[in-house]
Design an enzyme around this catalytic site. Structure first.
Site, PDB file in Angstrom:
ATOM      1  N   GLU C  70      38.263  44.497  53.853  1.00 47.31           N
ATOM      2  CA  GLU C  70      38.505  45.573  52.893  1.00 47.31           C
ATOM      3  C   GLU C  70      37.731  46.841  53.191  1.00 47.31           C
ATOM      4  O   GLU C  70      38.246  47.938  53.024  1.00 47.31           O
ATOM      5  CB  GLU C  70      38.205  45.110  51.462  1.00 47.31           C
ATOM      6  CG  GLU C  70      39.259  44.190  50.861  1.00 47.31           C
ATOM      7  CD  GLU C  70      39.007  42.720  51.165  1.00 47.31           C
ATOM      8  OE1 GLU C  70      37.997  42.427  51.855  1.00 47.31           O
ATOM      9  OE2 GLU C  70      39.796  41.868  50.736  1.00 47.31           O
ATOM     10  N   HIS C 139      38.840  36.572  40.181  1.00 49.93           N
ATOM     11  CA  HIS C 139      40.187  37.105  40.377  1.00 49.93           C
ATOM     12  C   HIS C 139      40.821  37.559  39.065  1.00 49.93           C
ATOM     13  O   HIS C 139      42.030  37.609  38.952  1.00 49.93           O
ATOM     14  CB  HIS C 139      41.109  36.058  41.017  1.00 49.93           C
ATOM     15  CG  HIS C 139      40.823  35.772  42.456  1.00 49.93           C
ATOM     16  ND1 HIS C 139      39.738  35.047  42.868  1.00 49.93           N
ATOM     17  CD2 HIS C 139      41.492  36.114  43.590  1.00 49.93           C
ATOM     18  CE1 HIS C 139      39.748  34.941  44.186  1.00 49.93           C
ATOM     19  NE2 HIS C 139      40.802  35.592  44.652  1.00 49.93           N
TER      20      HIS C 139
END
Lengths: 321, 375, 338
Positions: C70, C139
């Site tokens: 990322e 998440h």
């Protein structure tokens, strides 16, 4: 490809300008005229200039907190830089960036960066833009030996490789990440890391402009021709501390004096072109004089210039809001 | 079924209406109401309006709560003589609702008529076709910033007897938003291309406001293709126009600010429902709409006055022409209907604003039916 | 008008903007899927299929699968934005911002200011947020408040498919970096969405419902939960205004303050944790600017100050519900009344 007389004069001019600039900032900082942090590039000039001599305005570079040299090598206006470092309204970044954030996107200079390891991902993006838009441009990340240990840098090697980007990573290893020796902090080797990512990597004598120029030429040509990323491990030395005010007690007592006496890149450049009969000492002396005057004017202009006002505080946070 | 008990149900106002919200009751339980008396306010996705009692009687039960949204045909209230027992009313309500639930399930299977699109003259044109019948079809042309749904109260009413079509002018609704010049010729050209594509040689034209001027331009240039011309509060009849409306319509991006602008369209501001405001906002956000509307405004109404004066040419028209206008029109003054050539039938609708075909849908539909039957 | 899912709306916005502007590129982990693999290409279209079909139409040059990396690819999106592209990067779950936050808040957000107004960084970072997927603590977070805090970023949080398309198109056309939040539990929810492209301006809250008694300010998925609560309360004779903030940066202060003043009673609903949140921000704004018109203390309905739990039994308790909102509305509605 050969360096023309004009190229040689230009390369020397840029290196000398960097040196004069940094020496002047050193003095002015010591005199209390410059706010904040500054990190000086004196001693490392051959790296920035050796690389940037191959670049033009379509090419992008990202720099580090030690960014003045990269700016000048890439064509930023030293006067506007000096005003910026003094925090003045007419500075290159309107007095809002300062030493650690000098940028000039029109010149392809994407900013000094206050975050160690901040540049390499950005350069992957600039390289992607060049590739997607078909500009033929390349993108170069200058990274310190400290920054070479950041995950962002290693991730960027991988991304540049798998996307086959026209990107070049220049690891400027001045021996110290702040006060910590790179001989201790870097596991393995820089070129070994490059090899690990399947990208060509070479070690370069960063005191020797011609060595850097030659290594950079290969890497830039490879990138322009679609051959993907490369790494240069440039070994060099800084004359001043990590930041201005650093007493440098971690260095050997005579380390900097010996560097200056034996390895100074400007001195080596003069010797080389003199021995080869490429340039006359008088040509170079003239450049020295001009550079000194130019920087002296920049300093006096910076001192005389006005600060930003309250009206500038909230401008340019957004393009529109 | 008990003797004399009558159901009052959610009305269907126009093709698109699937449900309505009972905004307010205007009568109490136990009151005697006359047929045609205003008994409630109902808001649909398009418009809010008063609801008139379909029958006379005592309003024994208000079944729908204020604020409740119900499908068309759902029970709103029960009318019955005072003599009918409460238990009978309870039974009536329970039976009605059971039957209605079944009917609703069946209705969900049928689809309402959906607009279609076609390519005409290099443009995408959205249109809605309903009904069939002999003779030239009726083609409806909406006004500035409107679309084919503005005819929802009229198209269905006429569709029983004949083929009807309503289209979105270029720059509007679901049609192409590209506008080259924004003048009447361009819009009339698009109408002609649309008819050519469908193979229609001749239609009855009905146009409102800007659409009226487009219809008139079309009729002047192509008289053989127009069986009759109905102009509802048409543009092109005088210089005066409410520039504040055009300005506000183009400028305002928030519901709160746009609502008062849209309220200028009607006599009774409560007719402008929040959904209608929302729909206009959504339309104005579509790519190309602000540019298209600005062009049309500049060409047709630039400088705060109408630049498309066509009334002097009405006499040239060979086909029957009628004009309908709301007396209290605040966009285009009804006095622009004065002094028209002999043979042009003029109807001024009282207590009515610029959206005559919506505000006085029944009267307009009646006038249209008579006119089409005669023509 | 055609009904489309939130997923389709996002996909359509991306497709139409890529058709309109060749500098728009999409990048992220598995945004096409199958890169370098022997099987199907465009195998995923993102983990929930949102970007499916873009790669076959626009090619690998404009729909870039990335390594799971990322900080490199978010940073690359930022760098590309500063040098001529309009990248839309997908940060799969906002919870992953921990590994690339520097690229967003120190680089993208600050370029323009630090460089004296000479940089534009038109990057969009799409990311999934929110609880309800039994996806547990790493998440399921919201975290939009963290980005809202940072000058230089814009933050859009659409509440339905119509909003998603219009706000995403605006985000792509916007010259500033935009964080675009998609609630993972909303991808299958449908709304009427025009086929044509349209942009919803930032900083203009939407009044989803207008009432007289209590103002409910909400964002993202909570707008719909708040509306459910308001529908229910209507039957009890409490009529509510429901404000959808649409963007938390820029914030439509005017609409918040106006609607707060109209009812004098406010409930703020936010799926995020309660501290230093959008909810506290709105409550503070109203307390500071509309104090005189308040009839009751501002109430917040939020998730608790705890990580998102895994077990369905716990997660259902965790997420603000229509019941809890209705309860809060009743409370502020009753405050000070005899």
């Amino acid at each position: 490809m050969q360096l023309s007389r004009e190229d040689l004069l230009e390369a020397y001019r840029r290196m000398r300008l960097i040196r004069e600039f940094e020496d002047a900032v050193h003095e002015e900082f010591a005199a209390g005229n410059i706010p904040g942090f500054v990190h000086l590039y004196a001693g490392e000039e051959a790296s920035a200039v050796g690389m940037c001599m191959h670049l033009d305005d379509r090419d992008r570079i990202a720099s580090t907190h030690r960014g003045h040299g990269h700016c000048i090598a890439k064509g930023c206006d030293p006067r506007a830089m000096m005003l910026e470092i003094f925090g003045k309204r007419e500075g290159l970044c309107a007095g809002k960036g300062g030493s650690m954030h000098i940028a000039d996107l029109e010149k392809g200079m994407m900013g000094a960066n206050g975050i160690v390891g901040g540049g390499p991902p950005l350069i992957c993006g600039a390289a992607l833009a060049a590739k997607t838009l078909g500009t033929g441009g390349v993108a170069v990340a200058f990274v310190g030996d400290g920054g070479s240990n950041q995950g962002t840098t290693l991730e960027s090697y991988n991304l540049a490789k798998v996307w086959n980007l026209p990107a070049i990573f220049v690891i400027e290893d001045n021996g110290y990440a702040e006060s910590t020796a790179s001989s201790w902090s870097v596991g393995g080797s820089q070129t070994g890391r490059a090899a690990g990512f399947g990208m060509p990597g070479v070690e370069v004598d960063g005191f020797d402009f011609f060595a850097v120029w030659e290594a950079a030429r290969e890497a830039v040509e490879r990138a322009r021709e679609g051959g993907g990323p490369s790494l240069l491990h440039v070994r060099l030395g800084r004359y001043y501390g990590h930041f201005e005010g650093d007493a440098c007690t971690y260095r050997a007592p005579d380390e900097v004096e010996r560097l200056k006496a034996e390895k100074d890149p400007l001195m080596l450049f003069r010797r080389r072109v003199g021995e080869a009969g490429l340039l006359e000492p008088t040509d170079l002396d003239a450049i020295d004089r001009e550079a000194r005057e130019q920087i002296a004017r920049a300093v006096s202009d910076a001192k005389a210039a006005g600060y930003p006002t309250e009206a500038d505080l909230l401008t340019d946070v957004y393009a529109s809001y | 079924m008990s003797e004399g008990i009558e159901a009052v149900v959610m009305p269907k106002w126009g093709l698109a209406m699937q449900e309505g919200m009972l905004a307010a009751w205007l009568v109490e339980e136990g009151e005697t109401v006359a047929r045609g008396q205003e008994i409630a306010e109902i808001e649909t996705s398009k418009i809010a309006n008063v609801f008139e009692s379909p029958a006379a009687g005592v309003l024994r039960r208000r079944v729908a709560r204020e604020g409740e949204t119900l499908p068309v045909g759902a029970l709103l209230a029960v009318l019955a003589p005072a003599s009918v027992h409460e238990e009978a009313i309870d039974r009536f309500v329970a039976e009605f609702e059971a039957r209605f639930a079944e009917a609703l399930a069946a209705r969900k299977a049928e689809a309402a008529p959906e607009p279609a699109t076609l390519e005409a003259g290099g443009r995408r044109i959205r249109y809605l076709e309903v009904g069939e019948g002999e003779g030239p079809p009726v083609l409806f042309l909406h006004g500035f910033g409107g679309d084919l749904t503005s005819w929802s109260l009229n198209q269905e009413a006429l569709a029983g007897e004949r083929r009807t079509l309503a289209l979105d002018l270029p720059g509007h609704g679901g049609s192409d938003k590209r506008i080259a010049r924004g003048d009447l010729e361009e819009l009339a050209e698009a109408v002609a291309a649309f008819l050519d594509t469908l193979g229609l040689s001749r239609v009855h034209l009905v146009g409102h406001s800007l659409g009226g001027a487009v219809a008139l331009r079309f009729a002047l240039d192509r008289p053989g293709r127009v069986a009759s011309l109905t102009l509802v509060a048409p543009a092109g009849f005088g210089e005066e126009i409410a520039d504040a409306y055009l300005e506000g319509f183009l400028r305002e991006r928030r519901a709160k600010k746009l609502r008062p602008v849209l309220e200028m369209l009607v006599r009774d501001p409560t007719m402008i429902g929040r959904e209608m405001v929302e729909e206009v906002l959504r339309y104005k956000r579509l790519d190309g709409v602000p540019e298209a509307l600005a062009k049309i405004r500049e060409r047709c109404f630039g400088g705060g006055r109408q630049r498309i004066l066509l009334r002097d040419r009405l006499a040239e028209l060979p086909m029957p022409v009628q004009v309908l206008w709301g007396r209290e029109d605040r966009i285009l003054p009804a006095r622009q209907a004065e002094g028209l050539p002999e043979g042009v039938a003029v109807t001024i609708l009282e207590e009515c604003g610029h959206l005559a075909h919506m505000e006085k849908a029944e009267a307009c539909n009646a006038a249209l039916r008579r006119f089409l039957a005669g023509g | 008008m055609p009904k489309k899912s939130f997923r389709q709306a996002v996909n359509e916005a991306l497709r139409q903007e890529m058709e309109r502007d060749p500098t728009v590129v999409v990048m992220g982990e598995d945004v096409a899927g199958g890169m370098g693999a022997p099987g199907e290409q465009d195998a995923w279209g993102g983990p929930l299929g949102v970007t499916k079909g873009l790669m076959p139409q626009f090619g690998r040059e404009r729909v870039l699968d990335t390594p799971i990396s990322e900080s490199a690819f978010i940073g690359a999106a930022v760098g590309a934005a500063a040098t001529g592209l309009r990248p839309v990067a997908e940060l799969m779950f906002v919870d992953f911002m921990g590994v690339c936050f520097d690229q967003i808040f120190n680089q993208a957000a600050k370029f323009r200011y630090m460089f004296g107004g000479k940089a534009t960084t038109p990057v969009v970072i799409r990311t999934m947020y929110g609880a309800g997927f039994r996806a547990a603590s790493q998440h399921s977070q919201c975290l939009y408040n963290i980005f809202t805090h940072i000058p230089g970023l814009k933050v859009a949080i659409p509440s339905n498919a119509y909003e998603a398309k219009g706000l995403l198109i605006q985000a792509i056309r916007d010259d500033d970096p935009v964080m675009f939040f998609e609630h993972k539990a909303m991808y299958d929810e449908e709304a009427e969405v025009p086929d044509e492209p349209y942009a919803i301006p930032f900083g203009e809250a939407n009044l989803v419902r207008e009432g007289e008694d209590v103002t409910i300010v909400a964002l993202g998925r909570m707008v719909n939960v708040a509306r459910d609560a308001a529908d229910r309360l209507e039957g009890e004779g409490i009529s509510c205004t429901v404000v959808d903030l649409r963007t938390t940066s820029p914030l439509d202060r005017e609409t918040v303050l106006e609607t707060a003043a109209e009812t004098g009673r406010v409930v703020v609903v936010d799926e995020a944790h309660p501290r230093c949140s959008v909810a506290t921000d709105i409550a503070a704004l109203i307390a500071q600017e509309a104090f005189e018109s308040l009839e009751a203390p501002v109430r917040m309905v939020t998730a608790p100050h705890a990580p998102v739990p895994f077990s369905p039994a716990l997660e259902d308790l965790y997420i603000p519900s229509a019941d809890r909102i209705a309860e809060a509305v009743r409370e502020v509605h009753g405050h000070g009344r005899r």
